[in-house]
Enzyme design. Structure first.
Site, PDB file in Angstrom:
ATOM      1  N   CYS A   1      19.104  20.381  34.730  1.00  0.00           N
ATOM      2  CA  CYS A   1      18.970  20.308  36.433  1.00  0.00           C
ATOM      3  C   CYS A   1      17.775  21.129  36.301  1.00  0.00           C
ATOM      4  CB  CYS A   1      20.761  20.647  36.808  1.00  0.00           C
ATOM      5  SG  CYS A   1      21.597  20.129  35.330  1.00  0.00           S
TER       6      CYS A   1
ATOM      7  N   HIS B   1      23.440  14.900  43.058  1.00  0.00           N
ATOM      8  CA  HIS B   1      22.590  15.281  41.579  1.00  0.00           C
ATOM      9  C   HIS B   1      21.931  14.355  41.003  1.00  0.00           C
ATOM     10  CE1 HIS B   1      21.320  18.680  38.939  1.00  0.00           C
ATOM     11  NE2 HIS B   1      21.986  18.614  38.337  1.00  0.00           N
TER      12      HIS B   1
ATOM     13  N   CYS C   1      21.156  26.176  38.351  1.00  0.00           N
ATOM     14  CA  CYS C   1      22.019  26.387  37.093  1.00  0.00           C
ATOM     15  C   CYS C   1      21.271  25.473  36.046  1.00  0.00           C
ATOM     16  CB  CYS C   1      23.211  26.242  36.822  1.00  0.00           C
ATOM     17  SG  CYS C   1      24.616  24.870  37.454  1.00  0.00           S
TER      18      CYS C   1
END
Length: 401
Positions: free
Chosen positions: A90, A357, A387
């Site tokens: 991510c 996202h 994260c």
């Protein structure tokens, strides 16, 4: 040597399903359109760009191989410009910017571009496979559980109620809707067009400013089955035996949305700015990536932030504004609690719960959002962090110049 941010652009985020506005656009076209916009608005001579680094979390199929170099060619950059793809899950987009900055800081080039791309409607999350989730030996030895279960583990361990999580989600949606209504993202959006030049999308498609606690209350937890029926809760409880059980409190409304999108950030030294006739907007002061406990997985932003602050010889009170990717509501609540960060200093324009996202691109997107808002508020310092899957975190500190 200092590395400065000279400009950044991103696409709007399109719903990551077959009926999303960007579904017809391939990942390489999302990336190439973004790179072309970055070049054109700065009148950039691309011969000065030493490298292009793009994050991509599912580098397979049409999104596979070295998508950065192909996007560079598709964007019409000079053939001397190389490119490469990275995957730190991510945080890939932010890590790509950090790598571009590191090249500049090391004197290995005057300018580089960092960013990322993900077409989640065309290349679904998890398509790339990987040993961590699919090899029983690896999963057993590392106490693997899916991220949603990790988010529910955080909420259970730290006592965040369903109402706490939903309250944060409502605020994210309301902040994003207000930011869009006030045009706060307009400067940095590169509308996505089809092959005929017709605009397909010029705004984030998943923002719902009318969401309420009552409407979210009707949603069922998303990760209860994989936790209770398929054994992930049991694995997590082996790692956290102080808990009697895991309470499943995350759902589609308080977790990040699945979307398509791309982003790019132009980084260079002072000599590049003079040569290109561009003024720097911010200096990249420090950055860091760390590993963290992989079962709970999503707590990495706190130690990554602490490491970046230590490198910059700063404390949290020296940071005027924070951006943390809203992978799940509990991630942000834990970060705010651990570092004593007030809600009015973080994700002030909403985040991934509202806007989505796009895995490989999000890090570069939130860095740009941070810079734009620092300029709008006339603030000096900002920190962006995410994260990361498998227990990691990445953070970057910038200061306006």
């Amino acid at each position: 040597m200092d590395a400065f941010i000279y400009d950044h652009v991103r696409t709007p985020r399109g719903k990551g399903k077959s009926d999303g506005k960007l579904h017809e656009v391939t990942a390489v076209n999302l990336a190439s359109q973004t790179l072309a916009t970055l070049r054109d608005r700065s009148s950039l001579d691309t011969r000065w760009v030493e490298d292009v680094v793009l994050g991509c979390v599912a580098p397979v199929g049409e999104q596979g191989s070295n998508i950065a170099r192909i996007a560079v060619m598709m964007a019409g950059y000079d053939e001397s410009v190389p490119g490469f793809q990275i995957n730190r899950y991510c945080s890939s987009g932010l890590e790509a910017v950090n790598i571009a900055a590191a090249k500049v800081m090391a004197g290995q080039g005057m300018a580089a571009i960092g960013g990322g791309v993900e077409s989640m409607s065309r290349v679904p999350m998890g398509t790339g496979g990987g040993a961590w989730a699919t090899d029983p030996e690896v999963a057993f030895r590392t106490y693997f559980v899916p991220q949603g279960v990790s988010a529910d583990l955080i909420a259970t361990l730290h006592g965040y109620s369903r109402n706490d999580l939903d309250g944060y989600a409502v605020a994210s949606q309301q902040r994003a809707a207000k930011a869009w209504s006030e045009g706060r993202f307009a400067r940095s959006i590169a509308p996505v067009k089809d092959i005929l030049g017709v605009t397909l999308l010029d705004h984030d498609e998943t923002v719902r400013g009318n969401v309420t606690l009552e409407s979210l209350a009707s949603l069922k937890p998303s990760f209860a089955d994989m936790g209770e029926k398929y054994g992930s809760d049991g694995v997590a409880l082996l790692r956290y035996p102080q808990l009697e059980r895991i309470e499943h409190r995350h759902h589609a409304g308080n977790s990040s949305g699945i979307v398509d999108g791309a982003a790019a950030v132009l980084v260079g030294n002072a000599a590049f700015g003079r040569k290109a006739g561009l003024k720097p907007r911010a200096r990249i002061r420090a950055f860091a990536s760390i590993g963290s406990e992989p079962t709970i997985m999503l707590t990495g932003p706190t130690p990554a932030t602490q490491r970046a602050l230590k490198l910059a010889r700063m404390s949290t009170t020296d940071i005027d504004l924070f951006e943390l990717n809203e992978a799940f509501a509990a991630v942000v609540l834990r970060f705010m609690e651990a570092l004593s960060i007030p809600h009015d200093k973080i994700n002030v324009n909403g985040g991934a719960i509202a806007m989505g996202h796009p895995l490989g691109a999000t890090g570069a997107m939130i860095l740009g959002t941070l810079l734009d808002e620092m300029e709008r508020r006339n603030l000096g310092t900002g920190l962006a962090t995410l994260c990361v899957g498998a227990g990691m975190g990445t953070a970057t500190i910038i200061e306006r110049v």
